[in-house]
Structure formats: C-alpha cells, structure tokens
Design a protein around this motif. Structure first.
Motif, mmCIF file in Angstrom:
data_model
loop_
_atom_site.group_PDB
_atom_site.id
_atom_site.type_symbol
_atom_site.label_atom_id
_atom_site.label_comp_id
_atom_site.label_asym_id
_atom_site.label_seq_id
_atom_site.Cartn_x
_atom_site.Cartn_y
_atom_site.Cartn_z
ATOM 1 N N THR A 96 0.838 -1.204 0.000
ATOM 2 C CA THR A 96 0.000 0.000 0.000
ATOM 3 C C THR A 96 0.869 1.249 0.000
ATOM 4 O O THR A 96 0.663 2.164 -0.810
ATOM 5 N N ALA A 97 1.849 1.305 0.871
ATOM 6 C CA ALA A 97 2.725 2.477 0.950
ATOM 7 C C ALA A 97 3.583 2.608 -0.305
ATOM 8 O O ALA A 97 3.734 3.712 -0.854
ATOM 9 N N ARG A 98 4.132 1.504 -0.781
ATOM 10 C CA ARG A 98 4.999 1.549 -1.957
ATOM 11 C C ARG A 98 4.216 1.964 -3.197
ATOM 12 O O ARG A 98 4.677 2.764 -4.002
ATOM 13 N N ARG A 99 2.997 1.443 -3.372
ATOM 14 C CA ARG A 99 2.163 1.812 -4.524
ATOM 15 C C ARG A 99 1.795 3.292 -4.473
ATOM 16 O O ARG A 99 1.801 3.975 -5.486
ATOM 17 N N PHE A 100 1.491 3.798 -3.277
ATOM 18 C CA PHE A 100 1.165 5.232 -3.152
ATOM 19 C C PHE A 100 2.367 6.082 -3.563
ATOM 20 O O PHE A 100 2.228 7.040 -4.318
ATOM 21 N N TYR A 101 3.549 5.716 -3.086
ATOM 22 C CA TYR A 101 4.741 6.491 -3.431
ATOM 23 C C TYR A 101 5.025 6.428 -4.926
ATOM 24 O O TYR A 101 5.340 7.443 -5.545
ATOM 25 N N ILE A 102 4.913 5.252 -5.534
ATOM 26 C CA ILE A 102 5.182 5.121 -6.972
ATOM 27 C C ILE A 102 4.197 5.976 -7.771
ATOM 28 O O ILE A 102 4.585 6.678 -8.705
ATOM 29 N N ASN A 103 2.926 5.933 -7.418
ATOM 30 C CA ASN A 103 1.904 6.679 -8.163
ATOM 31 C C ASN A 103 1.998 8.190 -7.948
ATOM 32 O O ASN A 103 1.546 8.962 -8.797
ATOM 33 N N ASN A 104 2.552 8.629 -6.823
ATOM 34 C CA ASN A 104 2.595 10.057 -6.501
ATOM 35 C C ASN A 104 4.022 10.585 -6.352
ATOM 36 O O ASN A 104 4.246 11.631 -5.761
ATOM 37 N N ARG A 105 4.985 9.881 -6.882
ATOM 38 C CA ARG A 105 6.401 10.213 -6.710
ATOM 39 C C ARG A 105 6.739 11.629 -7.181
ATOM 40 O O ARG A 105 7.410 12.375 -6.482
ATOM 41 N N ASP A 106 6.252 12.019 -8.359
ATOM 42 C CA ASP A 106 6.569 13.353 -8.893
ATOM 43 C C ASP A 106 6.037 14.454 -7.975
ATOM 44 O O ASP A 106 6.733 15.423 -7.675
ATOM 45 N N ARG A 107 4.791 14.296 -7.532
ATOM 46 C CA ARG A 107 4.183 15.314 -6.663
ATOM 47 C C ARG A 107 4.916 15.396 -5.326
ATOM 48 O O ARG A 107 5.193 16.483 -4.813
ATOM 49 N N ILE A 108 5.280 14.247 -4.760
ATOM 50 C CA ILE A 108 5.980 14.219 -3.474
ATOM 51 C C ILE A 108 7.351 14.881 -3.600
ATOM 52 O O ILE A 108 7.749 15.691 -2.758
ATOM 53 N N ASN A 109 8.088 14.562 -4.680
ATOM 54 C CA ASN A 109 9.418 15.146 -4.865
ATOM 55 C C ASN A 109 9.353 16.642 -5.134
ATOM 56 O O ASN A 109 10.205 17.394 -4.666
ATOM 57 N N GLN A 110 8.342 17.101 -5.893
ATOM 58 C CA GLN A 110 8.181 18.548 -6.118
ATOM 59 C C GLN A 110 7.915 19.264 -4.802
ATOM 60 O O GLN A 110 8.469 20.331 -4.536
ATOM 61 N N LYS A 111 7.050 18.691 -3.985
ATOM 62 C CA LYS A 111 6.726 19.290 -2.684
ATOM 63 C C LYS A 111 7.977 19.362 -1.799
ATOM 64 O O LYS A 111 8.242 20.363 -1.145
ATOM 65 N N ARG A 112 8.774 18.289 -1.814
ATOM 66 C CA ARG A 112 10.010 18.238 -1.035
ATOM 67 C C ARG A 112 11.008 19.301 -1.514
ATOM 68 O O ARG A 112 11.626 19.995 -0.712
ATOM 69 N N ALA A 113 11.148 19.424 -2.834
ATOM 70 C CA ALA A 113 12.077 20.409 -3.400
ATOM 71 C C ALA A 113 11.616 21.827 -3.091
ATOM 72 O O ALA A 113 12.422 22.699 -2.759
ATOM 73 N N ARG A 114 10.315 22.077 -3.210
ATOM 74 C CA ARG A 114 9.773 23.409 -2.916
ATOM 75 C C ARG A 114 10.014 23.772 -1.456
ATOM 76 O O ARG A 114 10.343 24.909 -1.131
#
Length: 113
Positions: free
Chosen positions: A36-54
């Motif tokens: 569940t956690a891994r699938r969420f990260y794979i599907n939302n990886r771009d959004r999570i990384n953009q948020k982290r970079a911002r």
C-alpha cells in the motif's frame, strides 16, 4: 553515503493496477503494509518530490546583518589609462545611510605620488 535502492520492476508494473487486481495478479507477493505504501509512493512520486524540493527552496534563514561601515572613493579623470587624476572625493556610509562626505578636492599641481 548509502546508495538508494531502486524500486523493483514488478512493483512498478503493479502500481497502476487497482488493489484488487494487484492482489489477484500477485497473491504470493502481496503484503498489505508494504504494498500500500509503496504503490502510493510510486503513483505520486513526482508530486511528493516537487513538494520536497519546494520546501527546501522556500526555507528562509533569519540572519541579522552586521552594522557595516564602508567608504566610496570617487576619482575624476579623463577616460584614458594614462590620464592624471583631476579630483578626489569620499563618501562614508553605514548600512543605507550616508554618514559623511568629503567634497571633491581638485588635484591640480599635486605630485603623482
């Protein structure tokens, strides 16, 4: 520094599927907590990384600027490399306020040194 682990290829193929399809397709591999956690990260990886970079970019550091005093030397002369100095003037500043100013002094008759 530890090398990051790549996501397994079977997880990348499984991530776009619905949870029911993924359970049916990979019954031996499916783990409720991990998948569940891994699938969420794979599907939302771009959004999570953009948020982290911002978040890294937007971090403001409050550093007090020291009281800086500086001087500006004004030199008047013709626009040639070998021309003699015509006049000298000085301004003394503290941060954004001018403290003192020495009016331009003509150098006619002064020795070069």
């Amino acid at each position: 520094m530890a090398k990051s682990r790549e996501t397994p290829l079977k997880c990348l193929r499984c991530a776009p599927l619905s949870p029911a399809e993924a359970r049916a397709k990979h019954p031996n591999c499916w783990d409720d907590k991990l998948c569940t956690a891994r699938r969420f990260y794979i599907n939302n990886r771009d959004r999570i990384n953009q948020k982290r970079a911002r978040k890294r970019i937007e971090t403001n550091h409050q550093v007090s600027a020291p009281d800086v005093k500086y001087g500006i030397l004004h030199v008047w002369r013709e626009n040639r490399e070998d021309s003699p100095i015509h006049a000298l003037g000085v301004e003394i500043w503290e941060q954004n306020t001018k403290i003192a100013m020495v009016a331009p002094v003509h150098c006619a008759g002064w020795l070069p040194n």
